[in-house]
Design a protein around this motif. Sequence first.
Motif, mmCIF file in Angstrom:
data_model
loop_
_atom_site.group_PDB
_atom_site.id
_atom_site.type_symbol
_atom_site.label_atom_id
_atom_site.label_comp_id
_atom_site.label_asym_id
_atom_site.label_seq_id
_atom_site.Cartn_x
_atom_site.Cartn_y
_atom_site.Cartn_z
ATOM 1 N N GLY A 161 27.187 -14.803 28.541
ATOM 2 C CA GLY A 161 26.594 -14.504 27.252
ATOM 3 C C GLY A 161 25.167 -14.974 27.104
ATOM 4 N N VAL A 162 24.651 -15.709 28.085
ATOM 5 C CA VAL A 162 23.279 -16.199 28.012
ATOM 6 C C VAL A 162 22.368 -15.301 28.851
ATOM 7 N N ARG A 163 22.648 -15.219 30.158
ATOM 8 C CA ARG A 163 21.854 -14.365 31.050
ATOM 9 C C ARG A 163 22.642 -13.159 31.535
ATOM 10 N N PHE A 164 23.965 -13.220 31.412
ATOM 11 C CA PHE A 164 24.811 -12.110 31.840
ATOM 12 C C PHE A 164 26.174 -12.223 31.163
ATOM 13 N N ASP A 165 26.895 -11.105 31.135
ATOM 14 C CA ASP A 165 28.300 -11.047 30.741
ATOM 15 C C ASP A 165 29.059 -10.573 31.970
ATOM 16 N N VAL A 166 30.383 -10.620 31.908
ATOM 17 C CA VAL A 166 31.209 -10.213 33.047
ATOM 18 C C VAL A 166 32.258 -9.206 32.595
ATOM 19 N N LEU A 167 32.400 -8.146 33.371
ATOM 20 C CA LEU A 167 33.472 -7.170 33.205
ATOM 21 C C LEU A 167 34.401 -7.367 34.390
ATOM 22 N N ASP A 168 35.634 -7.804 34.112
ATOM 23 C CA ASP A 168 36.633 -8.109 35.138
ATOM 24 C C ASP A 168 37.616 -6.953 35.191
ATOM 25 N N VAL A 169 37.719 -6.295 36.347
ATOM 26 C CA VAL A 169 38.569 -5.112 36.520
ATOM 27 C C VAL A 169 39.369 -5.230 37.818
ATOM 28 N N PRO A 170 40.429 -4.429 37.985
ATOM 29 C CA PRO A 170 41.109 -4.412 39.282
ATOM 30 C C PRO A 170 40.117 -3.995 40.370
ATOM 31 N N ALA A 171 40.195 -4.641 41.513
ATOM 32 C CA ALA A 171 39.262 -4.342 42.608
ATOM 33 C C ALA A 171 39.317 -2.871 42.985
ATOM 34 N N GLU A 172 40.495 -2.298 42.936
ATOM 35 C CA GLU A 172 40.661 -0.886 43.272
ATOM 36 C C GLU A 172 39.833 0.000 42.332
ATOM 37 N N ALA A 173 39.769 -0.356 41.063
ATOM 38 C CA ALA A 173 38.970 0.400 40.092
ATOM 39 C C ALA A 173 37.487 0.060 40.226
ATOM 40 N N GLY A 174 37.179 -1.183 40.508
ATOM 41 C CA GLY A 174 35.796 -1.614 40.616
ATOM 42 C C GLY A 174 35.063 -1.010 41.794
ATOM 43 N N THR A 175 35.782 -0.684 42.854
ATOM 44 C CA THR A 175 35.155 -0.114 44.041
ATOM 45 C C THR A 175 34.399 1.164 43.702
ATOM 46 N N GLU A 176 34.992 2.009 42.877
ATOM 47 C CA GLU A 176 34.320 3.247 42.469
ATOM 48 C C GLU A 176 33.099 2.948 41.603
ATOM 49 N N ALA A 177 33.175 1.878 40.819
ATOM 50 C CA ALA A 177 32.071 1.520 39.928
ATOM 51 C C ALA A 177 30.843 1.035 40.699
ATOM 52 N N LEU A 178 31.025 0.569 41.920
ATOM 53 C CA LEU A 178 29.890 0.072 42.704
ATOM 54 C C LEU A 178 28.801 1.131 42.859
ATOM 55 N N ARG A 179 29.192 2.398 42.839
ATOM 56 C CA ARG A 179 28.220 3.485 42.977
ATOM 57 C C ARG A 179 27.306 3.588 41.757
#
Length: 169
Positions: A11-29
């Motif tokens: 909340g100061v310099r960044f926030d975090v979105l925590d997702v299943p790795a399987e779903a996050g892999t597609e988000a890397l693009r």
Amino acid sequence: MPGQPLRLRTGVRFDVLDVPAEAGTEALRRLAPGSPVALRGDRMELLLAAGSAEEVPGVLDWLEWGAVTLDLRLLGAGDTVEAPPPPAGAVMSGRAGAVQGAAVWLRPPGPGRGVEALLPAMPAVGRGGSAPDLVRLLDTVAAQCHRVRLRRSCAGPAVSGRNQPLAFS
């Protein structure tokens, strides 16, 4: 304290979105090449621009994902996240030597430079065209989280010989 994992305040310099790795892999693009991403077991932690955690529920509603149960967690103002240890050497060696369940950098932050300009943000923030679009990232993550949930529900045990819960008859 020595031996204690370093906790980073979100909340100061960044926030975090925590997702299943399987779903996050597609988000890397959808992320800039220098965007930091951590892997913790079967979960992926995507760093977002500070303040994004507050925007995500409204964006998901606007994208019509608000009524769908999604396996994602947000860490924003007032939360903390365990920092992965810095990568040893210039090249990451994967998960070797990592403690089970401990986070590792999939994409470590670059040394000596701020990464805030590379983090996904709302287009209205006025950060120029360099920041990845938070709306597109969330749409991708929501779709992938939903696919993961459907895949897992279809892979469950067969009930009375009917193992096609999404089939039409």
